[in-house]
Design a protein around this motif. Structure first.
Motif, PDB file in Angstrom:
ATOM      1  N   GLY A 246       0.711  -1.210   0.165  1.00 24.14           N
ATOM      2  CA  GLY A 246       0.073   0.038  -0.006  1.00 24.14           C
ATOM      3  C   GLY A 246       0.572   1.155  -0.022  1.00 24.14           C
ATOM      4  O   GLY A 246       0.177   2.142  -0.130  1.00 24.14           O
ATOM      5  N   THR A 247       1.776   1.155   0.298  1.00 22.58           N
ATOM      6  CA  THR A 247       3.108   2.348   0.228  1.00 22.58           C
ATOM      7  C   THR A 247       3.882   2.206  -0.684  1.00 22.58           C
ATOM      8  O   THR A 247       4.595   1.276  -0.996  1.00 22.58           O
TER       9      THR A 247
ATOM     10  N   VAL B 294       3.484  12.620   1.832  1.00 24.57           N
ATOM     11  CA  VAL B 294       3.784  12.020   0.703  1.00 24.57           C
ATOM     12  C   VAL B 294       3.977  10.449   1.222  1.00 24.57           C
ATOM     13  O   VAL B 294       4.550  10.128   2.098  1.00 24.57           O
ATOM     14  N   ASP B 295       2.937   9.476   0.633  1.00 20.75           N
ATOM     15  CA  ASP B 295       3.002   8.463   1.200  1.00 20.75           C
ATOM     16  C   ASP B 295       4.091   7.431   0.647  1.00 20.75           C
ATOM     17  O   ASP B 295       4.186   6.417  -0.230  1.00 20.75           O
ATOM     18  N   VAL B 296       5.315   7.706   1.360  1.00 20.38           N
ATOM     19  CA  VAL B 296       6.735   6.958   1.050  1.00 20.38           C
ATOM     20  C   VAL B 296       7.289   6.787   2.488  1.00 20.38           C
ATOM     21  O   VAL B 296       7.179   7.429   3.272  1.00 20.38           O
ATOM     22  N   TYR B 297       7.326   5.275   2.528  1.00 20.52           N
ATOM     23  CA  TYR B 297       7.843   4.665   4.116  1.00 20.52           C
ATOM     24  C   TYR B 297       8.825   5.498   4.372  1.00 20.52           C
ATOM     25  O   TYR B 297       9.108   6.111   5.507  1.00 20.52           O
ATOM     26  N   GLU B 298      10.195   5.847   3.782  1.00 17.25           N
ATOM     27  CA  GLU B 298      11.061   6.500   4.301  1.00 17.25           C
ATOM     28  C   GLU B 298      10.826   8.024   4.715  1.00 17.25           C
ATOM     29  O   GLU B 298      11.445   8.292   5.649  1.00 17.25           O
ATOM     30  N   ARG B 299      10.074   8.758   3.990  1.00 16.11           N
ATOM     31  CA  ARG B 299       9.615  10.029   4.169  1.00 16.11           C
ATOM     32  C   ARG B 299       8.969  10.026   5.541  1.00 16.11           C
ATOM     33  O   ARG B 299       9.342  10.842   6.615  1.00 16.11           O
ATOM     34  N   ARG B 300       7.981   9.123   5.777  1.00 14.03           N
ATOM     35  CA  ARG B 300       7.110   9.086   7.057  1.00 14.03           C
ATOM     36  C   ARG B 300       8.233   8.442   8.234  1.00 14.03           C
ATOM     37  O   ARG B 300       7.863   9.004   9.173  1.00 14.03           O
ATOM     38  N   LEU B 301       9.215   7.533   7.879  1.00 10.89           N
ATOM     39  CA  LEU B 301      10.028   7.297   9.068  1.00 10.89           C
ATOM     40  C   LEU B 301      10.951   8.285   9.194  1.00 10.89           C
ATOM     41  O   LEU B 301      11.361   8.635  10.421  1.00 10.89           O
ATOM     42  N   ALA B 302      11.353   9.094   8.394  1.00  9.68           N
ATOM     43  CA  ALA B 302      12.124  10.305   8.644  1.00  9.68           C
ATOM     44  C   ALA B 302      11.049  11.380   9.562  1.00  9.68           C
ATOM     45  O   ALA B 302      11.953  11.999  10.511  1.00  9.68           O
ATOM     46  N   ALA B 303       9.912  11.590   9.182  1.00 14.68           N
ATOM     47  CA  ALA B 303       9.121  12.307  10.107  1.00 14.68           C
ATOM     48  C   ALA B 303       8.881  11.649  11.406  1.00 14.68           C
ATOM     49  O   ALA B 303       9.241  12.555  12.553  1.00 14.68           O
ATOM     50  N   VAL B 304       8.989  10.339  11.655  1.00 10.94           N
ATOM     51  CA  VAL B 304       8.835   9.797  12.952  1.00 10.94           C
ATOM     52  C   VAL B 304      10.291  10.200  13.691  1.00 10.94           C
ATOM     53  O   VAL B 304      10.276  10.676  15.177  1.00 10.94           O
ATOM     54  N   ILE B 305      11.076  10.031  13.162  1.00 12.69           N
ATOM     55  CA  ILE B 305      12.779   9.908  13.631  1.00 12.69           C
ATOM     56  C   ILE B 305      12.896  11.585  13.894  1.00 12.69           C
ATOM     57  O   ILE B 305      13.325  11.867  15.030  1.00 12.69           O
ATOM     58  N   LEU B 306      12.542  12.460  13.198  1.00 18.95           N
ATOM     59  CA  LEU B 306      12.422  13.999  13.380  1.00 18.95           C
ATOM     60  C   LEU B 306      11.666  14.176  14.859  1.00 18.95           C
ATOM     61  O   LEU B 306      12.250  14.821  15.628  1.00 18.95           O
TER      62      LEU B 306
END
Length: 166
Positions: A36-37, A76-88
């Protein structure tokens, strides 16, 4: 609308993650987390290094800028971008406040990948809850209680994870 410098920071993160991408890792992520991503295939180390480098170019971000950048990364539904948001967010827990739970709830509802929801609950929401006191903690407990009753499985799991050892 995000400030131009926050948009620039987001664009730098996105470009670096795409540069660090690996089609093989993207396929591994797809096999692990599902279809889905979208996946760039950047490693967690590359995500952390990208954020570190970007934050050096944009020092002293305020609460509003941190949360705006996390939202831009998440949209933007991209796993790495969203993981970057979590890490941020994880690296800026000291600026988060109880009202940020609304934004975090939106992230959970749209996460698309269970692992992202779990990381958000474990690494951002749980420490945020632990940092709150008095009235703010009471407000947060009300939000978490609502999540436990939600029909959304990701919200229920996040509530359970976030409340662990609370």
């Amino acid at each position: 609308m995000a400030a131009p410098r926050i948009r620039e920071a987001c664009d730098l993160v996105d470009e670096a993650l795409q540069y660090e991408s690996s089609w093989r890792r993207a396929e591994e992520h797809r096999a692990m987390f599902g279809e889905g991503t979208a996946y760039y295939g950047a490693s967690v180390g590359a995500i952390r290094a990208t954020l570190r480098d970007t934050l050096r170019r944009f020092p002293d971000l305020t609460h509003d800028e941190i949360t705006a950048l996390s939202s831009l990364l998440w949209e933007v539904d991209v796993y790495e971008r969203r993981l970057a948001a979590v890490i941020l967010l994880q690296s800026h827990l000291d600026v988060l406040v109880v009202t940020d739970l609304t934004r975090l709830e939106g992230f959970l509802r749209s996460s698309g990948v269970d692992e992202l929801g779990l990381a958000l609950a474990r690494d951002v929401i749980r420490p945020l809850l632990h940092s709150l006191a008095d009235r703010d903690r009471s407000r947060a407990d009300t939000v978490i209680a609502r999540w436990t009753e939600s029909e959304d499985l990701l919200l229920r799991r996040a509530a359970q994870t976030a409340a662990y050892d609370s």
